[in-house]
Design a protein around this motif. Structure first.
Motif, PDB file in Angstrom:
ATOM      1  N   ASP A 105       0.899  -1.395  -0.028  1.00  0.00           N
ATOM      2  CA  ASP A 105      -0.001   0.151   0.052  1.00  0.00           C
ATOM      3  C   ASP A 105       1.034   1.341   0.077  1.00  0.00           C
ATOM      4  O   ASP A 105       0.530   2.176  -0.812  1.00  0.00           O
ATOM      5  CB  ASP A 105      -0.923  -0.148   1.372  1.00  0.00           C
ATOM      6  N   ASP A 106       2.016   1.265   0.809  1.00  0.00           N
ATOM      7  CA  ASP A 106       2.994   2.295   0.690  1.00  0.00           C
ATOM      8  C   ASP A 106       3.388   2.524  -0.524  1.00  0.00           C
ATOM      9  O   ASP A 106       3.447   3.779  -1.075  1.00  0.00           O
ATOM     10  CB  ASP A 106       3.909   2.099   1.739  1.00  0.00           C
ATOM     11  N   LEU A 107       3.865   1.613  -1.268  1.00  0.00           N
ATOM     12  CA  LEU A 107       4.531   1.580  -2.563  1.00  0.00           C
ATOM     13  C   LEU A 107       3.425   2.207  -3.519  1.00  0.00           C
ATOM     14  O   LEU A 107       3.604   3.153  -4.277  1.00  0.00           O
ATOM     15  CB  LEU A 107       5.061   0.339  -3.082  1.00  0.00           C
ATOM     16  N   LYS A 108       2.158   1.903  -3.373  1.00  0.00           N
ATOM     17  CA  LYS A 108       1.411   2.514  -4.395  1.00  0.00           C
ATOM     18  C   LYS A 108       0.826   3.851  -3.843  1.00  0.00           C
ATOM     19  O   LYS A 108       1.052   4.788  -5.031  1.00  0.00           O
ATOM     20  CB  LYS A 108       0.004   1.435  -3.930  1.00  0.00           C
ATOM     21  N   GLU A 109       0.969   4.301  -2.864  1.00  0.00           N
ATOM     22  CA  GLU A 109       0.649   5.589  -2.553  1.00  0.00           C
ATOM     23  C   GLU A 109       1.985   6.557  -3.058  1.00  0.00           C
ATOM     24  O   GLU A 109       1.652   7.406  -3.624  1.00  0.00           O
ATOM     25  CB  GLU A 109       0.514   5.745  -0.825  1.00  0.00           C
ATOM     26  N   ILE A 110       3.198   6.081  -2.717  1.00  0.00           N
ATOM     27  CA  ILE A 110       4.483   6.738  -2.996  1.00  0.00           C
ATOM     28  C   ILE A 110       4.362   6.831  -4.796  1.00  0.00           C
ATOM     29  O   ILE A 110       4.617   8.149  -5.062  1.00  0.00           O
ATOM     30  CB  ILE A 110       5.478   5.982  -2.654  1.00  0.00           C
ATOM     31  N   VAL A 111       4.181   6.093  -5.370  1.00  0.00           N
ATOM     32  CA  VAL A 111       3.743   6.085  -6.839  1.00  0.00           C
ATOM     33  C   VAL A 111       2.881   7.216  -7.396  1.00  0.00           C
ATOM     34  O   VAL A 111       3.071   7.690  -8.226  1.00  0.00           O
ATOM     35  CB  VAL A 111       3.763   4.758  -7.512  1.00  0.00           C
ATOM     36  N   THR A 112       1.792   6.920  -6.609  1.00  0.00           N
ATOM     37  CA  THR A 112       0.537   7.823  -7.222  1.00  0.00           C
ATOM     38  C   THR A 112       0.987   9.474  -6.568  1.00  0.00           C
ATOM     39  O   THR A 112       0.979  10.119  -7.511  1.00  0.00           O
ATOM     40  CB  THR A 112      -0.552   7.472  -6.234  1.00  0.00           C
ATOM     41  N   VAL A 113       1.474   9.422  -5.340  1.00  0.00           N
ATOM     42  CA  VAL A 113       1.561  10.946  -5.198  1.00  0.00           C
ATOM     43  C   VAL A 113       2.781  11.454  -5.805  1.00  0.00           C
ATOM     44  O   VAL A 113       2.988  12.565  -6.213  1.00  0.00           O
ATOM     45  CB  VAL A 113       1.966  10.850  -3.500  1.00  0.00           C
ATOM     46  N   THR A 114       4.045  10.742  -6.135  1.00  0.00           N
ATOM     47  CA  THR A 114       5.238  10.841  -6.898  1.00  0.00           C
ATOM     48  C   THR A 114       4.657  11.548  -8.465  1.00  0.00           C
ATOM     49  O   THR A 114       5.125  12.804  -8.738  1.00  0.00           O
ATOM     50  CB  THR A 114       6.267   9.854  -7.058  1.00  0.00           C
ATOM     51  N   PHE A 115       3.770  10.704  -8.900  1.00  0.00           N
ATOM     52  CA  PHE A 115       3.287  11.069 -10.337  1.00  0.00           C
ATOM     53  C   PHE A 115       2.535  12.327 -10.646  1.00  0.00           C
ATOM     54  O   PHE A 115       2.517  13.132 -11.301  1.00  0.00           O
ATOM     55  CB  PHE A 115       2.621  10.129 -11.195  1.00  0.00           C
ATOM     56  N   ILE A 168       3.995  10.866   1.201  1.00  0.00           N
ATOM     57  CA  ILE A 168       3.892  12.309   0.722  1.00  0.00           C
ATOM     58  C   ILE A 168       5.488  12.802   0.870  1.00  0.00           C
ATOM     59  O   ILE A 168       5.874  13.358  -0.261  1.00  0.00           O
ATOM     60  CB  ILE A 168       2.924  13.202   1.423  1.00  0.00           C
ATOM     61  N   LEU A 169       5.946  12.647   1.959  1.00  0.00           N
ATOM     62  CA  LEU A 169       7.268  13.252   2.182  1.00  0.00           C
ATOM     63  C   LEU A 169       8.374  12.779   1.256  1.00  0.00           C
ATOM     64  O   LEU A 169       9.140  13.185   0.781  1.00  0.00           O
ATOM     65  CB  LEU A 169       7.815  13.044   3.602  1.00  0.00           C
ATOM     66  N   ILE A 170       8.166  11.207   0.970  1.00  0.00           N
ATOM     67  CA  ILE A 170       9.091  10.492   0.132  1.00  0.00           C
ATOM     68  C   ILE A 170       9.050  10.793  -1.179  1.00  0.00           C
ATOM     69  O   ILE A 170       9.840  11.126  -1.996  1.00  0.00           O
ATOM     70  CB  ILE A 170       8.749   8.762   0.373  1.00  0.00           C
ATOM     71  N   ALA A 171       7.485  11.164  -1.717  1.00  0.00           N
ATOM     72  CA  ALA A 171       7.141  11.585  -3.092  1.00  0.00           C
ATOM     73  C   ALA A 171       7.722  12.880  -3.234  1.00  0.00           C
ATOM     74  O   ALA A 171       8.408  13.126  -4.383  1.00  0.00           O
ATOM     75  CB  ALA A 171       5.910  11.761  -3.339  1.00  0.00           C
ATOM     76  N   ILE A 172       7.977  13.842  -2.395  1.00  0.00           N
ATOM     77  CA  ILE A 172       8.447  15.108  -2.354  1.00  0.00           C
ATOM     78  C   ILE A 172       9.926  14.941  -2.650  1.00  0.00           C
ATOM     79  O   ILE A 172      10.573  15.531  -3.633  1.00  0.00           O
ATOM     80  CB  ILE A 172       8.321  15.943  -1.133  1.00  0.00           C
ATOM     81  N   LEU A 173      10.563  14.108  -1.845  1.00  0.00           N
ATOM     82  CA  LEU A 173      12.045  14.022  -2.159  1.00  0.00           C
ATOM     83  C   LEU A 173      12.345  13.256  -3.399  1.00  0.00           C
ATOM     84  O   LEU A 173      13.381  14.100  -4.199  1.00  0.00           O
ATOM     85  CB  LEU A 173      12.650  12.979  -0.883  1.00  0.00           C
ATOM     86  N   ILE A 174      11.495  12.528  -3.939  1.00  0.00           N
ATOM     87  CA  ILE A 174      11.908  11.894  -5.381  1.00  0.00           C
ATOM     88  C   ILE A 174      11.585  13.161  -6.341  1.00  0.00           C
ATOM     89  O   ILE A 174      12.607  13.377  -7.259  1.00  0.00           O
ATOM     90  CB  ILE A 174      11.054  10.827  -5.607  1.00  0.00           C
ATOM     91  N   ASN A 175      10.827  13.976  -6.172  1.00  0.00           N
ATOM     92  CA  ASN A 175      10.605  14.815  -7.242  1.00  0.00           C
ATOM     93  C   ASN A 175      11.627  16.000  -7.265  1.00  0.00           C
ATOM     94  O   ASN A 175      12.129  16.450  -7.925  1.00  0.00           O
ATOM     95  CB  ASN A 175       9.204  15.574  -6.818  1.00  0.00           C
ATOM     96  N   LEU A 176      12.231  16.164  -5.917  1.00  0.00           N
ATOM     97  CA  LEU A 176      13.356  17.088  -5.604  1.00  0.00           C
ATOM     98  C   LEU A 176      14.498  16.919  -6.358  1.00  0.00           C
ATOM     99  O   LEU A 176      15.175  17.379  -6.915  1.00  0.00           O
ATOM    100  CB  LEU A 176      13.518  17.399  -4.310  1.00  0.00           C
ATOM    101  N   ILE A 177      14.613  15.295  -6.420  1.00  0.00           N
ATOM    102  CA  ILE A 177      15.684  14.829  -6.934  1.00  0.00           C
ATOM    103  C   ILE A 177      15.682  15.116  -8.390  1.00  0.00           C
ATOM    104  O   ILE A 177      16.824  15.402  -9.125  1.00  0.00           O
ATOM    105  CB  ILE A 177      16.185  13.252  -6.688  1.00  0.00           C
ATOM    106  N   ILE A 178      14.661  14.476  -9.028  1.00  0.00           N
ATOM    107  CA  ILE A 178      14.310  14.915 -10.397  1.00  0.00           C
ATOM    108  C   ILE A 178      14.600  16.262 -10.954  1.00  0.00           C
ATOM    109  O   ILE A 178      15.300  16.872 -12.103  1.00  0.00           O
ATOM    110  CB  ILE A 178      12.926  14.626 -10.825  1.00  0.00           C
ATOM    111  N   VAL A 179      14.037  17.269 -10.044  1.00  0.00           N
ATOM    112  CA  VAL A 179      14.302  18.762 -10.520  1.00  0.00           C
ATOM    113  C   VAL A 179      15.549  19.169 -10.276  1.00  0.00           C
ATOM    114  O   VAL A 179      16.137  19.878 -11.268  1.00  0.00           O
ATOM    115  CB  VAL A 179      13.552  19.557  -9.139  1.00  0.00           C
TER     116      VAL A 179
END
Length: 198
Positions: A9-19, A140-151
């Motif tokens: 469930d966490d992985l699903k949430e992280i992927v959804t929020v990241t995208f 949400i915090l993990i997804a924010i971090l992933i997006n900041l790395i992409i940025v």
């Protein structure tokens, strides 16, 4: 199998929020703007832009509504203000205008308009706040971090991407994404003004 860390469930949430955040931030769509700012105002500090936009996202995630209320503002007013800046950037791109004045201080251009409103704009910040109602905070915090790395990677690669696209490629993309930026600005403006509902 009560795994505390990264269950299904966490992985699903992280992927959804990241995208979701990736689509809202739209760092690739902002490339023509960033290239134009770099030409006018000098090199953009990728680390500073990423850190400032990350700090804004984190601040709004933790105390966004309280911050705006303290200043006597609401989310709609904040979003409308951000949409106006985005609209001006779109006009620059489509019409070839020079609305944002040249600033010799590269740090200034790194903060405005790169960190805000391009990366951590009103859409991103309000999205971050609204995601809290539907998803676990740590995901949400993990997804924010992933997006900041992409940025960060994208901002660091601006020179390479500019060489790869060439002047004509940048011109075409710039005008195309200028129209997209105008449309996004109008959408944010309309949805927050609350007068266009039938």
């Amino acid at each position: 199998m009560n795994s505390i860390w990264l269950n299904k469930d966490d992985l699903k949430e992280i992927v959804t929020v990241t995208f979701t955040l990736f689509a809202v931030i739209d760092i690739l769509g902002s490339l023509p703007v960033i290239i134009g700012i770099k030409k006018k105002m000098g090199d953009i500090n990728a680390l500073l832009a990423t850190a400032v936009s990350g700090g804004l996202m984190l601040a709004f995630f933790l105390i966004g509504e309280q911050m705006l209320q303290f200043m006597g503002l609401d989310i709609k007013s904040f979003a409308i203000a951000g949409s106006i800046v985005i609209f001006i950037l779109g006009l620059e791109m489509v019409l070839g205008l020079d609305i944002f004045k040249h600033d010799e201080n590269a740090k200034t251009s790194t903060l405005v308009p790169v960190a805000f409103p391009l990366i951590a704009g009103s859409g991103t910040l309000t999205t971050v706040m609204s995601l809290k109602a539907a998803y676990e905070s740590y995901n949400i915090l993990i997804a924010i971090l992933i997006n900041l790395i992409i940025v960060f990677i994208t901002l660091r690669s601006v020179n390479f991407l500019e060489r790869m696209l060439g002047p004509s490629g940048i011109a075409v993309i710039r005008k195309f994404f200028g129209v997209i930026l105008l449309a996004i600005a109008v959408k944010i403006f309309r949805s927050n003004l609350g007068v266009m509902h039938v």
